[in-house]
Enzyme design. Structure first.
Site, PDB file in Angstrom:
ATOM      1  N   ASP A 183      15.895  -9.428  51.418  1.00  0.00           N
ATOM      2  CA  ASP A 183      16.217  -9.491  49.974  1.00  0.00           C
ATOM      3  C   ASP A 183      15.434  -8.514  49.101  1.00  0.00           C
ATOM      4  O   ASP A 183      15.457  -8.624  47.872  1.00  0.00           O
ATOM      5  CB  ASP A 183      15.994 -10.911  49.413  1.00  0.00           C
ATOM      6  CG  ASP A 183      16.982 -11.907  49.997  1.00  0.00           C
ATOM      7  OD1 ASP A 183      18.052 -11.458  50.466  1.00  0.00           O
ATOM      8  OD2 ASP A 183      16.678 -13.113  49.976  1.00  0.00           O
TER       9      ASP A 183
ATOM     10  N   HIS B  38      -1.643  14.638  56.274  1.00  0.00           N
ATOM     11  CA  HIS B  38      -0.869  13.673  55.469  1.00  0.00           C
ATOM     12  C   HIS B  38      -1.334  12.244  55.776  1.00  0.00           C
ATOM     13  O   HIS B  38      -0.534  11.351  56.063  1.00  0.00           O
ATOM     14  CB  HIS B  38       0.637  13.840  55.702  1.00  0.00           C
ATOM     15  CG  HIS B  38       1.219  14.996  54.933  1.00  0.00           C
ATOM     16  ND1 HIS B  38       2.512  15.427  55.066  1.00  0.00           N
ATOM     17  CD2 HIS B  38       0.664  15.808  54.000  1.00  0.00           C
ATOM     18  CE1 HIS B  38       2.727  16.466  54.262  1.00  0.00           C
ATOM     19  NE2 HIS B  38       1.610  16.712  53.614  1.00  0.00           N
TER      20      HIS B  38
ATOM     21  N   ASP C  13      -5.293  13.716  47.478  1.00  0.00           N
ATOM     22  CA  ASP C  13      -4.120  14.566  47.214  1.00  0.00           C
ATOM     23  C   ASP C  13      -3.090  13.649  46.576  1.00  0.00           C
ATOM     24  O   ASP C  13      -2.552  12.760  47.243  1.00  0.00           O
ATOM     25  CB  ASP C  13      -3.633  15.141  48.557  1.00  0.00           C
ATOM     26  CG  ASP C  13      -2.416  16.046  48.421  1.00  0.00           C
ATOM     27  OD1 ASP C  13      -1.723  15.996  47.382  1.00  0.00           O
ATOM     28  OD2 ASP C  13      -2.148  16.799  49.377  1.00  0.00           O
TER      29      ASP C  13
ATOM     30  N   ASP D 127       1.016  17.887  41.727  1.00  0.00           N
ATOM     31  CA  ASP D 127       0.555  17.792  43.119  1.00  0.00           C
ATOM     32  C   ASP D 127      -0.835  18.415  43.151  1.00  0.00           C
ATOM     33  O   ASP D 127      -0.959  19.640  43.159  1.00  0.00           O
ATOM     34  CB  ASP D 127       1.539  18.533  44.025  1.00  0.00           C
ATOM     35  CG  ASP D 127       1.115  18.522  45.486  1.00  0.00           C
ATOM     36  OD1 ASP D 127       0.113  17.861  45.814  1.00  0.00           O
ATOM     37  OD2 ASP D 127       1.801  19.184  46.293  1.00  0.00           O
TER      38      ASP D 127
ATOM     39  N   HIS E  25      -1.908  24.928  57.745  1.00  0.00           N
ATOM     40  CA  HIS E  25      -0.717  24.662  56.921  1.00  0.00           C
ATOM     41  C   HIS E  25      -0.468  25.815  55.951  1.00  0.00           C
ATOM     42  O   HIS E  25      -1.293  26.711  55.799  1.00  0.00           O
ATOM     43  CB  HIS E  25      -0.842  23.327  56.180  1.00  0.00           C
ATOM     44  CG  HIS E  25      -2.025  23.204  55.263  1.00  0.00           C
ATOM     45  ND1 HIS E  25      -2.068  23.793  54.027  1.00  0.00           N
ATOM     46  CD2 HIS E  25      -3.200  22.545  55.409  1.00  0.00           C
ATOM     47  CE1 HIS E  25      -3.214  23.491  53.442  1.00  0.00           C
ATOM     48  NE2 HIS E  25      -3.938  22.747  54.258  1.00  0.00           N
TER      49      HIS E  25
ATOM     50  N   HIS F  65       4.036  25.646  47.937  1.00  0.00           N
ATOM     51  CA  HIS F  65       5.442  25.219  47.938  1.00  0.00           C
ATOM     52  C   HIS F  65       5.867  25.128  46.482  1.00  0.00           C
ATOM     53  O   HIS F  65       5.034  24.959  45.589  1.00  0.00           O
ATOM     54  CB  HIS F  65       5.632  23.892  48.679  1.00  0.00           C
ATOM     55  CG  HIS F  65       4.730  22.780  48.220  1.00  0.00           C
ATOM     56  ND1 HIS F  65       4.980  22.041  47.099  1.00  0.00           N
ATOM     57  CD2 HIS F  65       3.565  22.307  48.728  1.00  0.00           C
ATOM     58  CE1 HIS F  65       4.028  21.136  46.940  1.00  0.00           C
ATOM     59  NE2 HIS F  65       3.131  21.288  47.910  1.00  0.00           N
TER      60      HIS F  65
ATOM     61  N   HIS G 150       7.876  18.721  47.239  1.00  0.00           N
ATOM     62  CA  HIS G 150       8.264  19.961  47.931  1.00  0.00           C
ATOM     63  C   HIS G 150       9.639  20.277  47.357  1.00  0.00           C
ATOM     64  O   HIS G 150      10.668  19.793  47.841  1.00  0.00           O
ATOM     65  CB  HIS G 150       8.305  19.770  49.440  1.00  0.00           C
ATOM     66  CG  HIS G 150       6.929  19.611  50.030  1.00  0.00           C
ATOM     67  ND1 HIS G 150       6.673  19.603  51.368  1.00  0.00           N
ATOM     68  CD2 HIS G 150       5.711  19.481  49.433  1.00  0.00           C
ATOM     69  CE1 HIS G 150       5.366  19.460  51.581  1.00  0.00           C
ATOM     70  NE2 HIS G 150       4.772  19.373  50.413  1.00  0.00           N
TER      71      HIS G 150
ATOM     72  N   GLU H 255      -2.913  25.750  47.618  1.00  0.00           N
ATOM     73  CA  GLU H 255      -3.678  24.657  48.215  1.00  0.00           C
ATOM     74  C   GLU H 255      -4.325  25.016  49.553  1.00  0.00           C
ATOM     75  O   GLU H 255      -3.994  24.441  50.592  1.00  0.00           O
ATOM     76  CB  GLU H 255      -2.795  23.422  48.380  1.00  0.00           C
ATOM     77  CG  GLU H 255      -1.447  23.656  49.050  1.00  0.00           C
ATOM     78  CD  GLU H 255      -0.651  22.347  49.181  1.00  0.00           C
ATOM     79  OE1 GLU H 255      -1.211  21.379  49.717  1.00  0.00           O
ATOM     80  OE2 GLU H 255       0.507  22.306  48.734  1.00  0.00           O
TER      81      GLU H 255
ATOM     82  N   TYR I 254     -10.499  22.549  57.802  1.00  0.00           N
ATOM     83  CA  TYR I 254     -10.591  21.235  58.436  1.00  0.00           C
ATOM     84  C   TYR I 254     -11.353  21.372  59.751  1.00  0.00           C
ATOM     85  O   TYR I 254     -10.851  21.952  60.709  1.00  0.00           O
ATOM     86  CB  TYR I 254      -9.178  20.685  58.680  1.00  0.00           C
ATOM     87  CG  TYR I 254      -8.318  20.773  57.427  1.00  0.00           C
ATOM     88  CD1 TYR I 254      -8.367  19.787  56.446  1.00  0.00           C
ATOM     89  CD2 TYR I 254      -7.489  21.882  57.204  1.00  0.00           C
ATOM     90  CE1 TYR I 254      -7.613  19.888  55.281  1.00  0.00           C
ATOM     91  CE2 TYR I 254      -6.727  21.994  56.045  1.00  0.00           C
ATOM     92  CZ  TYR I 254      -6.790  20.995  55.090  1.00  0.00           C
ATOM     93  OH  TYR I 254      -6.050  21.105  53.942  1.00  0.00           O
TER      94      TYR I 254
ATOM     95  N   ARG J  45      -9.802  20.396  50.917  1.00  0.00           N
ATOM     96  CA  ARG J  45      -8.612  21.076  50.387  1.00  0.00           C
ATOM     97  C   ARG J  45      -8.712  21.046  48.866  1.00  0.00           C
ATOM     98  O   ARG J  45      -9.195  20.050  48.300  1.00  0.00           O
ATOM     99  CB  ARG J  45      -7.325  20.386  50.854  1.00  0.00           C
ATOM    100  CG  ARG J  45      -6.052  21.028  50.290  1.00  0.00           C
ATOM    101  CD  ARG J  45      -4.777  20.629  51.031  1.00  0.00           C
ATOM    102  NE  ARG J  45      -4.395  19.244  50.887  1.00  0.00           N
ATOM    103  CZ  ARG J  45      -4.488  18.333  51.846  1.00  0.00           C
ATOM    104  NH1 ARG J  45      -4.981  18.666  53.037  1.00  0.00           N
ATOM    105  NH2 ARG J  45      -4.109  17.087  51.641  1.00  0.00           N
TER     106      ARG J  45
ATOM    107  N   GLU K  68      -6.264  21.971  45.504  1.00  0.00           N
ATOM    108  CA  GLU K  68      -4.866  22.297  45.189  1.00  0.00           C
ATOM    109  C   GLU K  68      -4.615  22.198  43.684  1.00  0.00           C
ATOM    110  O   GLU K  68      -4.978  21.211  43.045  1.00  0.00           O
ATOM    111  CB  GLU K  68      -3.945  21.300  45.912  1.00  0.00           C
ATOM    112  CG  GLU K  68      -2.474  21.441  45.558  1.00  0.00           C
ATOM    113  CD  GLU K  68      -1.582  20.514  46.377  1.00  0.00           C
ATOM    114  OE1 GLU K  68      -2.061  19.459  46.836  1.00  0.00           O
ATOM    115  OE2 GLU K  68      -0.390  20.857  46.548  1.00  0.00           O
TER     116      GLU K  68
HETATM  117  N1  GLY Z   1       0.830  16.963  48.473  1.00  0.00           N
HETATM  118  C1  GLY Z   1       1.319  16.914  49.771  1.00  0.00           C
HETATM  119  C2  GLY Z   1       1.890  18.191  50.246  1.00  0.00           C
HETATM  120  O1  GLY Z   1       1.932  19.159  49.525  1.00  0.00           O
HETATM  121  O2  GLY Z   1       2.357  18.246  51.359  1.00  0.00           O
HETATM  122 MN    MN Z   2       1.106  20.262  47.902  1.00  0.00          MN
END
Ligand code: GLY
Ligand code: MN
Length: 444
Positions: free
Chosen positions: A41, A247, A264, A275, A354, A358, A365, A389, A393, A411, A413
């Site tokens: 529900d 993530h 983040d 972001d 990474h 973006h 994204h 960003e 690591y 990181r 960003e």
């Molecule tokens: N803030 C998460 C990413 O850019 O993937």
């Molecule tokens: Mn990002």
């Protein structure tokens, strides 16, 4: 009415007109997002589809826009929506209904969603063009094909195709959404501002012994109390070794003195999101090793931001960060050798795996291409927003790096608006120099 109700008929009409002018002759069929069941529900929180909301401002689920261009200044738009239903409205809240949508959202007609398939076969001729993105919702697509099959069977005309020519409106929508209009830009600015306030609240509140989700509560409380109804994506609140999980979402570790905390997170405002990532020491002061890594990332980010110039290839920031981070990795004793050669060999990859940027907008994204069909990087356009960003690591078990660096993840960003005069950092309200962070976190 719903938090996603954006009644601005002129705005949405002009966005639709621009889109239909690019698409040309044919009928646009644009459904909103589906509701998703969570458990008995209960549904997941509903958020309208980004494209649909961009051209309608309409918040309710089970809605579909059908529209076509008349000429360069006019079009006809029909919203198929749920009908009024006093019993359901007692449970789920009021609905606009077929009559309510014309006034509040400036469409030419409201019709019942239950009539969509019957009406569509009349509105979209079998020998015309239908602008619809296939493959997002197989149930919707199947009903669509069956509606045309029934129409074809009824008409019994030999030369009639069994469905219109499908054309994907997604590239046109993406091109339009990539460059923000004034209303979106002001929403992006507010989302950025609130996000900065959330990061500051988390920095102020975080202490050793707290759980990551407690810092998250302070962060998101500032978002909500500032007027952001939801996050643009689930917050990543990652302390100590968790900062190396890109993530990370568990957000349930108990933080210790000496940890860094990487957050983040982005607040959504009027459908647009920020972001932002900040990394700060749980106990308020960076250790020398943490500070050394942090400075390398911060320097790389500054180089990346400087590279966000109108007309430059979109990945200029990525390349600038590679050069800067590689020089930094040599300085930290992680890499040895000639920086240019190390960059070429992507020697940074084990610690920076990474991308740097973006597009950002209604989706974290966001829509918008990155390269042409022959692989050439798209240019940054004035009015587009992208993230920068970089990060480093070093996991706990990484024996390739000096001992004191192991277990450090950083990181940083920010969100950058590309302007004629150069990059504008929309998220400058969130402190990021070591001195600013330590001052803010100074315990009373
Ligand atoms: N803030 C998460 C990413 O850019 O993937
Ligand atoms: Mn990002």
């Amino acid at each position: 009415m719903s938090r996603d109700s954006q009644s601005d008929p002129d705005l949405h009409r002009s966005r639709r007109q621009r889109l239909l002018n690019v698409l040309g002759p044919g009928v646009l069929l644009l459904p909103t997002a589906r509701e998703a069941a969570r458990n008995g529900d209960v549904h997941h929180e509903y958020r309208p589809g980004s494209d649909f909301h961009y051209v309608t401002g309409f918040p309710e689920p089970q809605s579909v826009l059908v529209a076509w261009r008349i000429d360069s200044q006019s079009h006809h738009a029909i919203l198929f929506v749920r009908e009024r239903d006093p019993e359901r409205e007692t449970w789920d809240g009021p609905r606009y209904g077929v009559r309510g949508v014309t006034k509040a959202f400036g469409v030419d007609e409201g019709r019942a969603i239950g009539d969509l398939w019957r009406d569509l076969a009349e509105l979209a001729p079998l020998d015309g063009r239908l602008f619809h993105t296939l493959g997002h919702d197989s149930d919707f697509d199947q009903k669509l094909m069956m509606a045309f099959a029934r129409s074809r069977a009824r008409q019994r005309r030999t030369l009639l195709p069994s469905h219109p020519i499908f054309e994907d409106p997604a590239p046109a929508l993406a091109g339009q959404r990539l460059v923000k209009d004034a209303v979106e830009l002001s929403a992006m600015r507010r989302a950025a501002e609130l996000t900065g306030q959330g990061h500051i609240a988390a920095m102020r509140a975080t202490r050793p012994g707290m759980y990551e989700y407690e810092s998250q509560a302070h962060l998101e409380s500032a978002f909500r109390c500032g007027g952001s109804p939801r996050n643009g994506y689930p917050s990543i609140v990652a302390s100590g070794p968790n900062a190396c999980v890109l993530h990370y979402h568990d957000n349930d570790r108990r933080m210790r003195a000496g940890d860094l905390l990487l957050i983040d997170a982005g607040a959504e405002f009027l459908g647009c999101t920020a972001d932002v990532t900040r990394t700060f020491p749980v106990s308020g002061r960076f250790t020398p090793a943490q500070a050394a890594v942090y400075r390398v990332v911060l320097r790389a980010q500054a180089a990346g931001i400087r590279a966000c110039k109108a007309g430059a290839p979109w990945d200029s920031a990525h390349k600038a960060c590679h050069r800067s981070l590689t020089g930094g990795l040599v300085g930290l004793g992680v890499l040895k050798g000639n920086v240019a050669k190390l960059v070429k060999a992507a020697a940074f990859k084990p610690w920076y795996m990474h991308g740097t940027s973006h597009w950002l907008g209604r989706d974290v994204h966001d829509v918008g291409g990155y390269q042409s069909l022959d692989g050439v990087a798209d240019p940054m356009l004035v009015g587009s927003v992208l993230t920068v960003e970089p990060g480093l690591y070093f996991t706990k078990r990484d024996t390739r790096v000096p001992k004191e660096l192991r277990g450090i993840g950083v990181r940083i960003e920010d969100d950058i608006l590309v302007t004629k005069r150069g990059p504008e950092v929309l998220t400058a309200g969130a402190p990021k120099s070591i001195a600013e962070i330590e001052r803010l976190m100074k315990r009373q």
